[in-house]
Each structure stands twice: as structure tokens, then as C-alpha cells.
Motif scaffolding. Sequence first.
Motif, PDB file in Angstrom:
ATOM      1  N   ILE A  17       3.748  16.335  -2.171  1.00  0.00           N
ATOM      2  CA  ILE A  17       4.563  15.622  -1.175  1.00  0.00           C
ATOM      3  C   ILE A  17       3.674  14.679  -0.381  1.00  0.00           C
ATOM      4  O   ILE A  17       4.043  13.534  -0.103  1.00  0.00           O
ATOM      5  N   SER A  18       2.478  15.160  -0.021  1.00  0.00           N
ATOM      6  CA  SER A  18       1.540  14.320   0.732  1.00  0.00           C
ATOM      7  C   SER A  18       1.089  13.119  -0.086  1.00  0.00           C
ATOM      8  O   SER A  18       1.114  11.974   0.386  1.00  0.00           O
ATOM      9  N   LEU A  19       0.699  13.366  -1.333  1.00  0.00           N
ATOM     10  CA  LEU A  19       0.230  12.277  -2.189  1.00  0.00           C
ATOM     11  C   LEU A  19       1.350  11.276  -2.489  1.00  0.00           C
ATOM     12  O   LEU A  19       1.148  10.055  -2.391  1.00  0.00           O
ATOM     13  N   CYS A  20       2.533  11.795  -2.828  1.00  0.00           N
ATOM     14  CA  CYS A  20       3.651  10.899  -3.147  1.00  0.00           C
ATOM     15  C   CYS A  20       4.119  10.147  -1.905  1.00  0.00           C
ATOM     16  O   CYS A  20       4.536   8.992  -1.995  1.00  0.00           O
ATOM     17  N   GLY A  21       4.029  10.793  -0.743  1.00  0.00           N
ATOM     18  CA  GLY A  21       4.409  10.113   0.494  1.00  0.00           C
ATOM     19  C   GLY A  21       3.496   8.940   0.793  1.00  0.00           C
ATOM     20  O   GLY A  21       3.962   7.838   1.125  1.00  0.00           O
ATOM     21  N   ILE A  22       2.188   9.169   0.649  1.00  0.00           N
ATOM     22  CA  ILE A  22       1.231   8.077   0.858  1.00  0.00           C
ATOM     23  C   ILE A  22       1.448   6.981  -0.180  1.00  0.00           C
ATOM     24  O   ILE A  22       1.469   5.788   0.138  1.00  0.00           O
ATOM     25  N   VAL A  78      -4.375   6.878  -5.181  1.00  0.00           N
ATOM     26  CA  VAL A  78      -3.428   7.998  -5.124  1.00  0.00           C
ATOM     27  C   VAL A  78      -2.979   8.375  -6.531  1.00  0.00           C
ATOM     28  O   VAL A  78      -2.963   9.552  -6.904  1.00  0.00           O
ATOM     29  N   LEU A  79      -2.638   7.383  -7.338  1.00  0.00           N
ATOM     30  CA  LEU A  79      -2.137   7.640  -8.682  1.00  0.00           C
ATOM     31  C   LEU A  79      -3.156   8.383  -9.543  1.00  0.00           C
ATOM     32  O   LEU A  79      -2.791   9.232 -10.362  1.00  0.00           O
ATOM     33  N   LEU A  80      -4.431   8.087  -9.337  1.00  0.00           N
ATOM     34  CA  LEU A  80      -5.483   8.721 -10.137  1.00  0.00           C
ATOM     35  C   LEU A  80      -5.673  10.206  -9.818  1.00  0.00           C
ATOM     36  O   LEU A  80      -6.421  10.899 -10.516  1.00  0.00           O
TER      37      LEU A  80
END
Length: 261
Positions: A17-22, A78-80
Motif C-alpha cells: 500500500i505504501s509503495l503503490c501509494g507513492i 518504486v517500480l523496481l
Amino acid sequence: MASYALHLPLSIPLTYISLCGIGALVMRGAGCTINDMWDKNLDKAVERTKERPLARGDLTRKDAFIFLGAQLSVGLAVLLQFNWYSILLGASSLSLVTIYPLMKRITHWPQAVLGLAFNWGALLGWSAVAGTVDWAVCLPLYAGGVSWTLVYDSIYAHQDKSDDVHAGIKSTALLFGDHSRSILTALSASTISLVSYAGYLNQHTEIFYGGVTLAALQLGRILYRTDFNDRASCWNGFAGSGWAGFWIWMGAFTDYGLTLL
């Protein structure tokens, strides 16, 4: 929803959630930058957008390109953090982000293309958690998100419809015209139906549907109250539509949380 289906520990959804939010924040920002770069001259002809930095001349396209590079770099970072399936899936959405600003020049359905781009996270979030996409669940969830985007972005587009006619900008607001309320009501019903179907396929409980019900009530309230010929009312309707997504998310997260007890 993927964490619910796979019975994963709380640390997994919180991490993603944190990664996808950023990632969503940064990439939607990148989409806005690309949009403003494409629309620099069009924005000058629209009252609401003529004061944007590029349209006003405060920034150059070179400045915007440098800023876009920074945004995309953060998005890539983030994607990596995801698995390779998700990296390729996420990268494939860039074409939609890039072509969206062009759509308002050639079709009355730019809001549909925006929906395809904005809701890519329904696919990416699942694959990030599970390693692949459960298409049976994710496709109706994705389609429901696209319908939701058509609702709120059509309301948003009504703010500029008088300027858009003179500027040659196309939108669903102009296409739907006086039928907007009934068409957006049908799209809202599609949103709720598709999300509910995804929840059914994912074997969610009544808690999830409680969130979906609150979302339906919110969309109904907005469509009842919005004056499509008043900019302030359209803005309030657009902003209020976000609460529909919040209630669906809360229903899904609460349903998942109860599995941890």
C-alpha cells in the motif's frame, strides 16, 4: 483484496500500500506534467487552466521535461521494488499515460483513456502482492474502476465545457450533454455492480459489501446534487466522488483485517 485471497500477514499489504501509494502519487503527477506539456496552448484558451505555469509562461517545456524526468525516476525506483512480472506490467501503462492528453483532440472519450491509465493499479497491486494477476477478479475490478473514472472525470469536464467548445477540446461532458445525469447514473451502477462481482469472485464477506453500499450512496448523493451547469457544484461533485473509492477500500481492508483476528 489479494492479501485477503491469499491470507497474507499484515506486513505485506502495508508494504505494498505504501509503495503503490507513492507510485500512484508520483505517476499521476507525471501524467499531469505530460498533460500540461501537450496542452500548453489549449490551456491558454480555457478560463480555469490559463493560469497554469506552462500556459502562463512561468515555466518552459524544457523546465517541465526536467521535472518530468525527476518524477519518472522516482516512479521507476518504486517500480523496481516489485517482482519482474509487475515491473513489466507497470511499464506497459506508460503508453496510456502518454497518449491520454492527445485523446481530447480526436475523440469525445478522453475520460475512458484516463480511466484505463488511472486504474492500472488494480492489476499492478494484485501482481505485486501475488506475483501474477488473478484476471477473473481483477478484470471486473479494473472495469469498475474505469466506469468510476468516467463518472468523476465527466463531472470534472463539465466545469470547462463552454470553453472547450471554442477551443476544440472534446469530452464526455460535451458528448453526454443534457443526458449526463442519467448516463452517469448508469455508469455508477456499472461501477458498483462490477466491484461487487469482483468481491463475490474473491469470496468477500458482508463487510466488503457494506463499504460498496456506502460508495453507492455517495455516488447517488453526488449525482442528485450536482448542477452540471455550475462550476463550483461540479468541482464539489468531482471531489466528493473520491469518497466512493475510500468506502470501497475501507470495506476491503476491514474484511481483510478481520481475517487476522
